[in-house]
Design a protein around this motif. Structure first.
Motif, PDB file in Angstrom:
ATOM      1  N   UNK A   1    -126.924   6.328  26.019  1.00 46.73           N
ATOM      2  CA  UNK A   1    -126.321   7.394  25.136  1.00 46.73           C
ATOM      3  C   UNK A   1    -124.758   7.424  25.028  1.00 46.73           C
ATOM      4  N   UNK A   2    -124.380   7.476  23.725  1.00 42.18           N
ATOM      5  CA  UNK A   2    -122.969   7.354  23.698  1.00 42.18           C
ATOM      6  C   UNK A   2    -122.651   8.573  22.977  1.00 42.18           C
ATOM      7  N   UNK A   3    -121.678   8.886  23.022  1.00 42.63           N
ATOM      8  CA  UNK A   3    -120.989  10.285  22.253  1.00 42.63           C
ATOM      9  C   UNK A   3    -120.013   9.636  21.017  1.00 42.63           C
ATOM     10  N   UNK A   4    -120.313   9.863  19.811  1.00 39.93           N
ATOM     11  CA  UNK A   4    -119.622   9.469  18.865  1.00 39.93           C
ATOM     12  C   UNK A   4    -119.201  10.702  18.091  1.00 39.93           C
ATOM     13  N   UNK A   5    -118.010  11.402  18.012  1.00 37.49           N
ATOM     14  CA  UNK A   5    -117.728  12.443  17.384  1.00 37.49           C
ATOM     15  C   UNK A   5    -117.307  12.157  16.017  1.00 37.49           C
ATOM     16  N   UNK A   6    -117.853  13.031  15.151  1.00 40.04           N
ATOM     17  CA  UNK A   6    -117.621  12.724  13.655  1.00 40.04           C
ATOM     18  C   UNK A   6    -116.493  13.765  13.309  1.00 40.04           C
ATOM     19  N   UNK A   7    -115.316  12.865  12.657  1.00 43.90           N
ATOM     20  CA  UNK A   7    -113.920  13.502  12.204  1.00 43.90           C
ATOM     21  C   UNK A   7    -114.251  14.867  11.234  1.00 43.90           C
ATOM     22  N   UNK A   8    -113.427  15.814  11.519  1.00 40.39           N
ATOM     23  CA  UNK A   8    -113.641  16.831  10.583  1.00 40.39           C
ATOM     24  C   UNK A   8    -112.468  17.612  10.268  1.00 40.39           C
ATOM     25  N   UNK A   9    -112.063  17.882   9.248  1.00 35.66           N
ATOM     26  CA  UNK A   9    -110.504  18.244   8.570  1.00 35.66           C
ATOM     27  C   UNK A   9    -110.800  19.638   7.788  1.00 35.66           C
ATOM     28  N   UNK A  10    -109.671  20.090   7.552  1.00 30.17           N
ATOM     29  CA  UNK A  10    -109.634  21.231   6.768  1.00 30.17           C
ATOM     30  C   UNK A  10    -110.016  21.028   5.509  1.00 30.17           C
ATOM     31  N   UNK A  11    -109.800  19.863   4.941  1.00 33.09           N
ATOM     32  CA  UNK A  11    -109.811  19.349   3.566  1.00 33.09           C
ATOM     33  C   UNK A  11    -111.503  19.374   3.574  1.00 33.09           C
ATOM     34  N   UNK A  12    -112.241  18.912   4.579  1.00 31.02           N
ATOM     35  CA  UNK A  12    -113.736  18.842   4.689  1.00 31.02           C
ATOM     36  C   UNK A  12    -114.042  20.089   4.130  1.00 31.02           C
ATOM     37  N   UNK A  13    -113.566  21.280   4.939  1.00 30.15           N
ATOM     38  CA  UNK A  13    -114.180  22.819   4.648  1.00 30.15           C
ATOM     39  C   UNK A  13    -113.933  22.991   3.255  1.00 30.15           C
ATOM     40  N   UNK A  14    -112.845  22.496   2.719  1.00 29.64           N
ATOM     41  CA  UNK A  14    -112.358  22.996   1.565  1.00 29.64           C
ATOM     42  C   UNK A  14    -113.415  22.405   0.387  1.00 29.64           C
ATOM     43  N   UNK A  15    -113.802  21.082   0.331  1.00 27.66           N
ATOM     44  CA  UNK A  15    -114.982  20.670  -0.164  1.00 27.66           C
ATOM     45  C   UNK A  15    -116.184  21.231  -0.191  1.00 27.66           C
ATOM     46  N   UNK A  16    -116.528  21.541   1.016  1.00 28.12           N
ATOM     47  CA  UNK A  16    -117.911  22.345   1.177  1.00 28.12           C
ATOM     48  C   UNK A  16    -117.893  23.708   0.468  1.00 28.12           C
ATOM     49  N   UNK A  17    -116.676  24.598   0.770  1.00 27.86           N
ATOM     50  CA  UNK A  17    -116.980  25.704   0.140  1.00 27.86           C
ATOM     51  C   UNK A  17    -116.682  25.727  -1.427  1.00 27.86           C
TER      52      UNK A  17
END
Length: 104
Positions: free
Chosen positions: A6-22
């Motif tokens: 198993x390897x851990x590969x974090x998914x990048x997340x930014x405030x801009x991502x939140x803005x798009x979602x909301x």
């Protein structure tokens, strides 16, 4: 025998991502609909944390199993089963708290 690594590969997340979602009205409605469930779950965790108890310790006090407490803490967000007032009262008592229900 095949070994799986198993390897851990974090998914990048930014405030801009939140803005798009909301910005999506359907996402915003779904997010807002979860507010009460997450508030209830937060109260359970906070009560247990303030009492300095593990899930296993709460289970012993309630006379149940750690897995039952784990299910209880995750069932708040589940449409399939909601905990009874009796169970929530026992959980609160185990954490040295009193269950209080308010409508606002």
């Amino acid at each position: 025998m095949v070994k799986h690594k198993d390897t851990f590969s974090p998914v990048p997340h930014t405030h801009k991502d939140d803005q798009k979602l909301f910005a999506n009205p359907e996402f915003k409605r779904a997010w807002d609909a979860l507010e009460e469930e997450y508030a209830a779950l937060s109260e359970l965790f906070q009560a247990r944390k303030e009492a300095g108890l593990t899930q296993e310790q709460v289970a012993v006090i309630m006379g149940t199993t750690k897995s039952a407490i784990s299910r209880l803490e995750s069932s708040i967000r589940s449409d399939s089963h909601s905990p009874s007032f009796s169970t929530l009262r026992k959980y609160a008592n185990a954490c040295g708290k009193k269950l209080l229900i308010k409508m606002v």
